[in-house]
Design a protein around this motif. Structure first.
Motif, PDB file in Angstrom:
ATOM      1  N   VAL A   1       0.618  -1.067   0.070  1.00 29.43           N
ATOM      2  CA  VAL A   1       0.088  -0.029   0.384  1.00 29.43           C
ATOM      3  C   VAL A   1       0.588   1.104   0.198  1.00 29.43           C
ATOM      4  O   VAL A   1       1.725   1.116   0.959  1.00 29.43           O
ATOM      5  CB  VAL A   1      -1.007  -0.011   1.417  1.00 29.43           C
ATOM      6  CG1 VAL A   1      -1.911   1.523   1.378  1.00 29.43           C
ATOM      7  CG2 VAL A   1      -1.999  -1.239   1.268  1.00 29.43           C
ATOM      8  N   ARG A   2       0.751   2.148  -0.861  1.00 30.54           N
ATOM      9  CA  ARG A   2       1.382   3.164  -1.045  1.00 30.54           C
ATOM     10  C   ARG A   2       0.600   4.696  -1.226  1.00 30.54           C
ATOM     11  O   ARG A   2      -0.304   3.902  -1.953  1.00 30.54           O
ATOM     12  CB  ARG A   2       2.394   3.033  -2.308  1.00 30.54           C
ATOM     13  CG  ARG A   2       2.041   2.939  -3.355  1.00 30.54           C
ATOM     14  CD  ARG A   2       3.774   1.953  -4.606  1.00 30.54           C
ATOM     15  NE  ARG A   2       3.416   1.013  -3.927  1.00 30.54           N
ATOM     16  CZ  ARG A   2       4.665   0.138  -4.728  1.00 30.54           C
ATOM     17  NH1 ARG A   2       5.370   0.674  -5.617  1.00 30.54           N
ATOM     18  NH2 ARG A   2       4.733  -1.089  -4.510  1.00 30.54           N
ATOM     19  N   ASP A   3       1.247   5.140  -1.461  1.00 34.06           N
ATOM     20  CA  ASP A   3      -0.051   7.357  -1.782  1.00 34.06           C
ATOM     21  C   ASP A   3       1.157   7.569  -2.931  1.00 34.06           C
ATOM     22  O   ASP A   3       2.276   7.610  -3.084  1.00 34.06           O
ATOM     23  CB  ASP A   3       0.401   8.122  -0.536  1.00 34.06           C
ATOM     24  CG  ASP A   3      -0.648   7.657   1.044  1.00 34.06           C
ATOM     25  OD1 ASP A   3      -1.469   6.565   0.481  1.00 34.06           O
ATOM     26  OD2 ASP A   3      -0.045   8.684   1.616  1.00 34.06           O
ATOM     27  N   VAL A   4       0.127   7.597  -3.292  1.00 36.90           N
ATOM     28  CA  VAL A   4       1.068   8.452  -5.275  1.00 36.90           C
ATOM     29  C   VAL A   4       0.255   9.541  -5.561  1.00 36.90           C
ATOM     30  O   VAL A   4      -1.138   9.703  -4.855  1.00 36.90           O
ATOM     31  CB  VAL A   4       0.728   6.986  -6.410  1.00 36.90           C
ATOM     32  CG1 VAL A   4       1.597   5.733  -5.414  1.00 36.90           C
ATOM     33  CG2 VAL A   4      -1.024   6.471  -6.235  1.00 36.90           C
ATOM     34  N   ASP A   5       0.767  10.278  -6.753  1.00 34.52           N
ATOM     35  CA  ASP A   5      -0.175  11.182  -7.132  1.00 34.52           C
ATOM     36  C   ASP A   5      -0.792  11.291  -8.605  1.00 34.52           C
ATOM     37  O   ASP A   5       0.363  11.102  -8.926  1.00 34.52           O
ATOM     38  CB  ASP A   5       0.892  12.720  -6.925  1.00 34.52           C
ATOM     39  CG  ASP A   5       1.384  13.189  -5.886  1.00 34.52           C
ATOM     40  OD1 ASP A   5       0.300  12.550  -3.796  1.00 34.52           O
ATOM     41  OD2 ASP A   5       2.403  13.897  -5.391  1.00 34.52           O
ATOM     42  N   PRO A   6      -1.674  11.010  -8.932  1.00 35.28           N
ATOM     43  CA  PRO A   6      -1.503  10.309  -9.914  1.00 35.28           C
ATOM     44  C   PRO A   6      -1.652  11.292 -11.317  1.00 35.28           C
ATOM     45  O   PRO A   6      -2.198  12.358 -10.946  1.00 35.28           O
ATOM     46  CB  PRO A   6      -3.390   9.658  -9.658  1.00 35.28           C
ATOM     47  CG  PRO A   6      -3.768   9.843  -8.828  1.00 35.28           C
ATOM     48  CD  PRO A   6      -2.983  10.720  -8.266  1.00 35.28           C
ATOM     49  N   TYR A   7      -1.087  10.700 -12.626  1.00 32.89           N
ATOM     50  CA  TYR A   7      -0.993  11.947 -13.713  1.00 32.89           C
ATOM     51  C   TYR A   7      -1.776  11.440 -14.756  1.00 32.89           C
ATOM     52  O   TYR A   7      -2.898  11.831 -15.348  1.00 32.89           O
ATOM     53  CB  TYR A   7       0.332  11.402 -13.300  1.00 32.89           C
ATOM     54  CG  TYR A   7       0.812  12.844 -14.646  1.00 32.89           C
ATOM     55  CD1 TYR A   7       0.206  14.057 -14.611  1.00 32.89           C
ATOM     56  CD2 TYR A   7       1.601  12.223 -15.449  1.00 32.89           C
ATOM     57  CE1 TYR A   7       0.221  15.160 -16.198  1.00 32.89           C
ATOM     58  CE2 TYR A   7       1.931  13.096 -16.845  1.00 32.89           C
ATOM     59  CZ  TYR A   7       1.583  14.722 -17.001  1.00 32.89           C
ATOM     60  OH  TYR A   7       2.182  15.054 -18.219  1.00 32.89           O
ATOM     61  N   ARG A   8      -1.388  10.639 -15.578  1.00 27.33           N
ATOM     62  CA  ARG A   8      -2.091   9.703 -16.925  1.00 27.33           C
ATOM     63  C   ARG A   8      -2.071   8.033 -16.190  1.00 27.33           C
ATOM     64  O   ARG A   8      -2.024   7.352 -15.915  1.00 27.33           O
ATOM     65  CB  ARG A   8      -1.051  10.145 -17.708  1.00 27.33           C
ATOM     66  CG  ARG A   8      -1.035  11.162 -18.310  1.00 27.33           C
ATOM     67  CD  ARG A   8      -2.386  12.024 -18.828  1.00 27.33           C
ATOM     68  NE  ARG A   8      -2.098  13.276 -18.750  1.00 27.33           N
ATOM     69  CZ  ARG A   8      -2.345  14.971 -18.194  1.00 27.33           C
ATOM     70  NH1 ARG A   8      -2.897  13.882 -16.920  1.00 27.33           N
ATOM     71  NH2 ARG A   8      -2.463  15.375 -18.785  1.00 27.33           N
ATOM     72  N   LEU A   9      -3.081   7.354 -17.520  1.00 28.60           N
ATOM     73  CA  LEU A   9      -3.112   6.343 -18.152  1.00 28.60           C
ATOM     74  C   LEU A   9      -2.807   5.774 -19.263  1.00 28.60           C
ATOM     75  O   LEU A   9      -2.421   7.094 -20.409  1.00 28.60           O
ATOM     76  CB  LEU A   9      -4.664   5.752 -18.345  1.00 28.60           C
ATOM     77  CG  LEU A   9      -5.155   5.375 -16.474  1.00 28.60           C
ATOM     78  CD1 LEU A   9      -6.243   5.142 -16.550  1.00 28.60           C
ATOM     79  CD2 LEU A   9      -4.626   4.256 -16.373  1.00 28.60           C
ATOM     80  N   VAL A  10      -1.792   5.096 -19.708  1.00 29.20           N
ATOM     81  CA  VAL A  10      -1.280   4.728 -20.703  1.00 29.20           C
ATOM     82  C   VAL A  10      -1.409   3.555 -21.149  1.00 29.20           C
ATOM     83  O   VAL A  10      -1.709   2.565 -20.893  1.00 29.20           O
ATOM     84  CB  VAL A  10       0.013   5.217 -21.147  1.00 29.20           C
ATOM     85  CG1 VAL A  10       0.571   4.329 -22.351  1.00 29.20           C
ATOM     86  CG2 VAL A  10       0.463   6.724 -20.263  1.00 29.20           C
ATOM     87  N   HIS A  11      -2.141   3.046 -22.431  1.00 23.70           N
ATOM     88  CA  HIS A  11      -2.309   1.637 -23.202  1.00 23.70           C
ATOM     89  C   HIS A  11      -1.257   1.728 -24.234  1.00 23.70           C
ATOM     90  O   HIS A  11      -1.047   2.620 -24.990  1.00 23.70           O
ATOM     91  CB  HIS A  11      -3.334   1.708 -23.832  1.00 23.70           C
ATOM     92  CG  HIS A  11      -4.200   0.646 -24.175  1.00 23.70           C
ATOM     93  ND1 HIS A  11      -5.510   0.280 -25.538  1.00 23.70           N
ATOM     94  CD2 HIS A  11      -4.642  -0.541 -23.799  1.00 23.70           C
ATOM     95  CE1 HIS A  11      -5.237  -0.707 -25.319  1.00 23.70           C
ATOM     96  NE2 HIS A  11      -4.881  -1.228 -24.476  1.00 23.70           N
ATOM     97  N   THR A  12      -0.493   0.740 -24.130  1.00 24.17           N
ATOM     98  CA  THR A  12       0.689   0.089 -25.088  1.00 24.17           C
ATOM     99  C   THR A  12       0.430  -0.330 -25.858  1.00 24.17           C
ATOM    100  O   THR A  12       0.707  -1.549 -27.006  1.00 24.17           O
ATOM    101  CB  THR A  12       1.425  -1.374 -24.716  1.00 24.17           C
ATOM    102  OG1 THR A  12       0.376  -1.779 -24.407  1.00 24.17           O
ATOM    103  CG2 THR A  12       1.828  -0.036 -23.129  1.00 24.17           C
TER     104      THR A  12
END
Length: 321
Positions: A169-180
Motif C-alpha cells: 500500500v502506497r500513497d501516489v500522486d496520479p497523473y495519466r493512464l497509458v495504453h500500449t
C-alpha cells in the motif's frame, strides 16, 4: 412554467422523436407561443444543433446534422447503453487507441443520474470477461477509477500487487493512464520514494482518494516513461531478428515497448525481443505475419522452423484425407 434551459432540452427531445414538427405542434407540446418556439430554435442552432426548416404555414422543423458536437439528451436506457458500449471499447481495445473511449465514459459517468449509475455498477459486478491474450484482465470499473484519480488531481492510496503476488500500500500522486496496445499502465509519483513510477492497471487491487490536492511540477512524458519501463525489464532469453522493412514499418509491426530497433540500411531493421522461453518467442514471431530472419540464438530459430514444419505437415495430412 418550466425554465428556458429545461424547455430547450425538452425541445431537443421532441425533435428527436419523429421526422418533423410544425411550429404550432411544438408550441402546444411546450405550452408556449409560436414566437417562443422560433426563438428557442434559433438558440439551439447557436448551440450547434443542425435544425432544418421548411418555409410556409405548413412547414416544419426537423433535426439534422450540426456544425459541432452539441449536448445530447438521453433517457435512462440510452445513457446506460452508451456507458456499457464505451466501457467495452475501452476494455477490448477494438479501436486501437482507447483513450477517447475512456475519456468519454468518464465524462458520462460523472453526469449519470444515481439510478442509472447504480445500474451500471450492478452490471460491472456481474459481467465477467474472458482473459485477453496479455493475461490478467482488468476489473470492469478499475479503469474508470484510475481515470477519475488522474482527473481529480488528489493524492491517492494505492493497493498494488507486484509480479510475485506481494501486495503493498502506497500513497501516489496520479497523473495519466497509458495504453500500449497490450496493457493499461497507471503513471503516478510515488510519494515515499519521490519518484515517477508506472503501475500495471491489472495489478491494482484497490484505489482510494485521500482528498489531499497536489500540484505536479514538471511531470514526465507518460508514454515515454512506460516504454522505458517495459524495455528495462530483464528477460531470461532474447532473440535478434532482421526484418526486410524500413524502421517506420518495423515499429508498426513490433512496437518499441516490445523490442529494441536498429536500422540495417534504408530497407531493413534489426530488432531484439525478450521472452521467457524459445517456444514463446517462436509463437510471437510467427504471429507477426511477415518475412523475417532469426539471427540468434539457434534455439529460437529451431523452434520457429519446428513450428512452421508442423503447420505444413498438419495441413498436408488434412488435404489428403
Amino acid at each position: 412554467m418550466i425554465s428556458a434551459s429545461a424547455r430547450l432540452l425538452r425541445l431537443v427531445s421532441l425533435l428527436s422523436t419523429r421526422p418533423a414538427w410544425t411550429c404550432r405542434e411544438l408550441g402546444e407540446r411546450l405550452a408556449v407561443t409560436d414566437r417562443t418556439v422560433r426563438r428557442d430554435i434559433a438558440r439551439l442552432r447557436e448551440l450547434g444543433y443542425g435544425i432544418e426548416s421548411d418555409p410556409g404555414p405548413w412547414g416544419g422543423y426537423r433535426l439534422g446534422g450540426g456544425t459541432r458536437m452539441p449536448p445530447l439528451v438521453l433517457d435512462d436506457e440510452e445513457a446506460l447503453a452508451v456507458a456499457v458500449a464505451l466501457r467495452e471499447v475501452a476494455l477490448s481495445g477494438v479501436l486501437g487507441g482507447d483513450q477517447a473511449a475512456l475519456s468519454a465514459l468518464l465524462k458520462l459517468r460523472q453526469v449519470l443520474p444515481p439510478r442509472v449509475a447504480d445500474r451500471l455498477e450492478d452490471m460491472n459486478a456481474t459481467v465477467v470477461h474472458t482473459p485477453r491474450s496479455q493475461g490478467r484482465q482488468i476489473p470492469p470499473g478499475m479503469l474508470l477509477d484510475l481515470a477519475t484519480a488522474c482527473r481529480r488531481g488528489e493524492r491517492t492510496r494505492l493497493s498494488y500487487r507486484d509480479h510475485a503476488g506481494n501486495t503493498t500500500v502506497r500513497d501516489v500522486d496520479p497523473y495519466r493512464l497509458v495504453h500500449t496496445g497490450l496493457r493499461w499502465y497507471f503513471v503516478a509519483r510515488d510519494v515515499a520514494r519521490d519518484q515517477w513510477r508506472t503501475f500495471r492497471a491489472d495489478r491494482v487491487a484497490r484505489i482510494q482518494s485521500t482528498g489531499h490536492p497536489v500540484e505536479l511540477g514538471d511531470p514526465p512524458d507518460p508514454a515515454l516513461l512506460v516504454s522505458r519501463g517495459i524495455a528495462a525489464v530483464v528477460y531470461p532469453l532474447y532473440v535478434t531478428i532482421r526484418l526486410p522493412h524500413p524502421m517506420d514499418r518495423a515499429l508498426r509491426l513490433i512496437p518499441p515497448t516490445i523490442g529494441t530497433h536498429h536500422p540495417d540500411g534504408p530497407d531493413a531493421t534489426i530488432v531484439e525481443i525478450g521472452g521467457n522461453d524459445e517456444d514463446q518467442l517462436a509463437t510471437y514471431l510467427l504471429g507477426l505475419g511477415t518475412t523475417l530472419r532469426v539471427l540468434s540464438p539457434d534455439g529460437v530459430r529451431d523452434a520457429v522452423l519446428r513450428r512452421a514444419r508442423n503447420l505444413v505437415e498438419d495441413n498436408e495430412h488434412a488435404g489428403s484425407r
